[in-house]
Scaffold this motif. Structure first.
Motif, PDB file in Angstrom:
ATOM      1  N   ARG A 170       9.120   3.024  -0.075  1.00 38.51           N
ATOM      2  CA  ARG A 170       9.409   1.647  -0.470  1.00 38.51           C
ATOM      3  C   ARG A 170       9.328   0.668   0.711  1.00 38.51           C
ATOM      4  NH1 ARG A 170      14.915   1.362  -3.540  1.00 38.51           N
ATOM      5  NH2 ARG A 170      14.328  -0.867  -3.453  1.00 38.51           N
ATOM      6  N   GLN A 171       9.494   1.135   1.961  1.00 42.37           N
ATOM      7  CA  GLN A 171       9.471   0.230   3.116  1.00 42.37           C
ATOM      8  C   GLN A 171       8.134  -0.510   3.262  1.00 42.37           C
ATOM      9  OE1 GLN A 171      11.910  -0.711   5.017  1.00 42.37           O
ATOM     10  NE2 GLN A 171      13.427   0.660   4.024  1.00 42.37           N
ATOM     11  N   ARG A 194      15.414  11.189  -2.100  1.00 36.97           N
ATOM     12  CA  ARG A 194      15.844   9.809  -1.875  1.00 36.97           C
ATOM     13  C   ARG A 194      15.271   9.271  -0.574  1.00 36.97           C
ATOM     14  NH1 ARG A 194      22.271   9.876  -3.546  1.00 36.97           N
ATOM     15  NH2 ARG A 194      21.951  10.047  -5.826  1.00 36.97           N
ATOM     16  N   ASN A 195      15.313  10.074   0.501  1.00 33.01           N
ATOM     17  CA  ASN A 195      14.764   9.615   1.790  1.00 33.01           C
ATOM     18  C   ASN A 195      13.274   9.333   1.683  1.00 33.01           C
ATOM     19  OD1 ASN A 195      17.305   9.886   2.936  1.00 33.01           O
ATOM     20  ND2 ASN A 195      16.910  11.968   3.671  1.00 33.01           N
ATOM     21  N   SER A 232      11.668   8.523  -0.995  1.00 34.54           N
ATOM     22  CA  SER A 232      11.474   7.322  -1.830  1.00 34.54           C
ATOM     23  C   SER A 232      11.723   6.053  -1.018  1.00 34.54           C
ATOM     24  CB  SER A 232      12.407   7.362  -3.038  1.00 34.54           C
ATOM     25  OG  SER A 232      12.145   8.493  -3.834  1.00 34.54           O
ATOM     26  N   GLU A 233      12.748   6.075  -0.173  1.00 34.66           N
ATOM     27  CA  GLU A 233      13.029   4.915   0.661  1.00 34.66           C
ATOM     28  C   GLU A 233      11.908   4.670   1.655  1.00 34.66           C
ATOM     29  OE1 GLU A 233      16.782   5.538   2.433  1.00 34.66           O
ATOM     30  OE2 GLU A 233      17.936   5.269   0.572  1.00 34.66           O
TER      31      GLU A 233
END
Length: 564
Positions: A548-549, A541-542, A544-545
């Motif tokens: 995405r930034q 998840r980290n 992926s975030e």
């Protein structure tokens, strides 16, 4: 009767052979129990020598691991069969202690150890060549016995469907199969006797053991090597002298009969001798003792094993089948083998119209089973009364012989009387007048009998035979694996029971894997796996975030440029 005639009998005398047959038919519970006792004694001896040979004897490391295992196995199997041979006179413990003392004291002298083992292996090959273990005749006899029952059931089914059913009393024939089921215990009994085997002649084992003493005298010359003062006397080594004293029992025929020479009847087997403890410095005093007193104390033996074994005792004993106490296993197997046939007879006779477990034939089955149980209890009582006095052993033999003859005649005559027609009276076909007449020629009764001949009767009969023929022998093979390998070894350095090693090793590996798994350990491992999954999920998840930034920033710039 063919299975009874195939039962192994020691060649001690014609009277002993008759006693073995009558004891088999008159006291099957005690017969099977004594055969298991013989296997148990050999199993304990084989396990002892297998553990001790790991440290007492040096086996050269070979590139071929199978050949290296063969070299290790032949040593403990040879020591086990020689020790067991003295067990026919009740001196297996003395023989084991003498050989253990010799090999332990000569642990640093490889030449002397190899000379002793050479004599032991030569003696073991002679004993293996003398022992008769017959499997093929037993297999043929059991096949004929089971085939006769299958043919009887098939013949009844075909006769019931044909026009000859009016001339065949199907219910009487089915009751005959039920009475035959009472003797299903003969299957494991004959299997045990064939695995253990017997000597070819009465003088064979004493002759081989005396030759063992001669080989030790010839191979172990005091001038060949130097030993400590405690292990040699003025003229020769203590080991040949102790074997010579041990061989004095070989001339005692009566002792052989009562102490273990008759495998199916061992009244004096397991009798304990209370002897004084012998310390490590009392070997000269030990050599001067009578051979019955020449035993290692339990404390010294345990100390030697714990001090010198690299593998702790009991580590190789993780067999779940061996975890059952020996006395309990022997009694359960012997009692189960007899009671299983009785239960089969109850079920078959109980399903014959008019039905009922406690009809005329159910009472007959109960009386026969009760006779065998009482015979076993009387045998225990007689042994407890007569074994304490050696002068009454002959009385014990003839009293037991007479008891077995009477029980055998009573059971056989009971079967003859029941087949002669005493159980075919009207009261037996009406359940003592409580039901209507159930004649096999009646259409509804005949239909019920034919249906059960196709379903219930074969299922009950062959399930019982399967337990007696497969389950009980498999239990015996896994529990007494080493003893069977000792008894079935041959003089050509091979074994008739080599096929047992692979399934036994597979069972050991499966047991070891199961023993290593505990519920708490399994839960801890599951919790650790869940935490690991949560950690990787959070990391994903980290990541992926973070990915995405930049995408969001570029999209905002593009939107601002478009608006401008």
């Amino acid at each position: 009767m063919q299975l009874v005639a195939s039962f192994s009998r020691p060649p001690l005398s014609f009277t002993i052979e008759c006693q073995v047959i009558f004891h088999l038919l008159g006291d099957p519970i005690d017969t099977i129990k004594n055969l298991l006792c013989k296997l148990s004694a050999c199993e304990d001896t084989a396990r002892f020598w297998e553990d001790e040979c790991r440290t007492l004897l040096n086996v050269p490391i070979q590139d071929d691991k199978d050949y290296e295992r063969y070299l290790r196995d032949r040593n403990w199997k040879a020591l086990a069969i020689v020790t067991d041979a003295y067990g026919e006179w009740g001196e297996d413990q003395s023989a084991r202690d003498i050989l253990y003392n010799a090999l332990y004291d000569l642990k640093g002298t490889l030449v002397c150890q190899e000379k002793i083992m050479t004599a032991v292996r030569q003696t073991a090959r002679a004993l293996a060549a003398d022992r008769s273990t017959k499997l093929l005749p037993i297999i043929v006899a059991q096949t004929l016995f089971i085939g006769a029952i299958a043919i009887a059931i098939g013949r009844l089914a075909s006769a019931g469907r044909s026009m000859s059913s009016s001339r065949v009393f199907i219910n009487v024939e089915v009751h005959g199969i039920a009475f035959s089921a009472l003797y299903f215990w003969i299957i494991p009994a004959v299997f045990l006797s064939s695995v253990i085997g017997v000597s070819q002649t009465e003088a064979a084992i004493p002759r081989v053991l005396r030759r063992f003493q001669i080989d030790l005298d010839r191979l172990l010359s005091p001038a060949d090597f130097k030993l400590s003062n405690g292990f040699r006397d003025e003229k020769r080594l203590a080991l040949p002298k102790q074997i010579e004293q041990l061989n004095d029992c070989l001339d005692k025929d009566q002792r052989r009969i009562f102490s273990g020479g008759v495998y199916s009847w061992q009244p004096l087997k397991g009798r304990h001798h209370h002897t004084p403890s012998v310390g490590p410095g009392d070997i000269e005093a030990q050599n001067a003792m009578p051979i019955s007193d020449c035993r290692i104390s339990a404390v010294r033996q345990k100390t030697n094993i714990e001090r010198h074994l690299q593998i702790p005792p009991g580590k190789s004993h993780k067999n779940p089948i061996r975890s059952i106490p020996e006395f309990t296993a022997q009694n359960i197997v012997s009692f189960l083998a007899v009671m299983l046939g009785t239960a089969t007879a109850y079920l078959i006779s109980g399903l014959v119209p008019p039905g009922g477990m406690m009809g005329c034939r159910g009472i007959a089955h109960s009386l026969m089973c009760l006779a065998w149980i009482l015979s076993a209890l009387v045998d225990v009582l007689l042994i407890s009364l007569f074994r304490t006095n050696s002068r009454k052993l002959i009385q014990l033999f003839w009293t037991t012989f007479l008891k077995d003859v009477l029980i055998t005649l009573a059971t056989l005559c009971g079967i003859i009387v029941t087949q002669a027609g005493v159980l075919n009276r009207c009261s037996c076909y009406t359940n003592w007048g409580r039901t209507g007449l159930a004649h096999p020629w009646m259409p509804d009764v005949a239909a019920m009998l034919l249906h059960r001949l196709d379903t219930a009767y074969p299922a009950i009969t062959f399930t019982s035979i399967g337990i007696e023929l497969i389950v009980i022998p498999l239990f015996i093979c896994f529990r007494y694996n080493r003893a069977i390998r000792v008894f079935m070894q041959r003089d050509d350095r091979t074994s008739n029971a080599g096929w047992l090693r692979k399934p036994y090793c597979g069972l050991q590996r499966a047991t070891r894997n199961l023993s290593n798994i505990s519920p708490s350990r399994y839960l801890r491992k599951m919790k650790s796996n869940i935490e690991t999954l949560r950690f990787y999920k959070k990391a994903y998840r980290n990541q992926s975030e973070q990915l995405r930034q930049p995408t969001l920033a570029n999209s905002n710039l593009t939107r601002e440029a478009t608006d401008g």
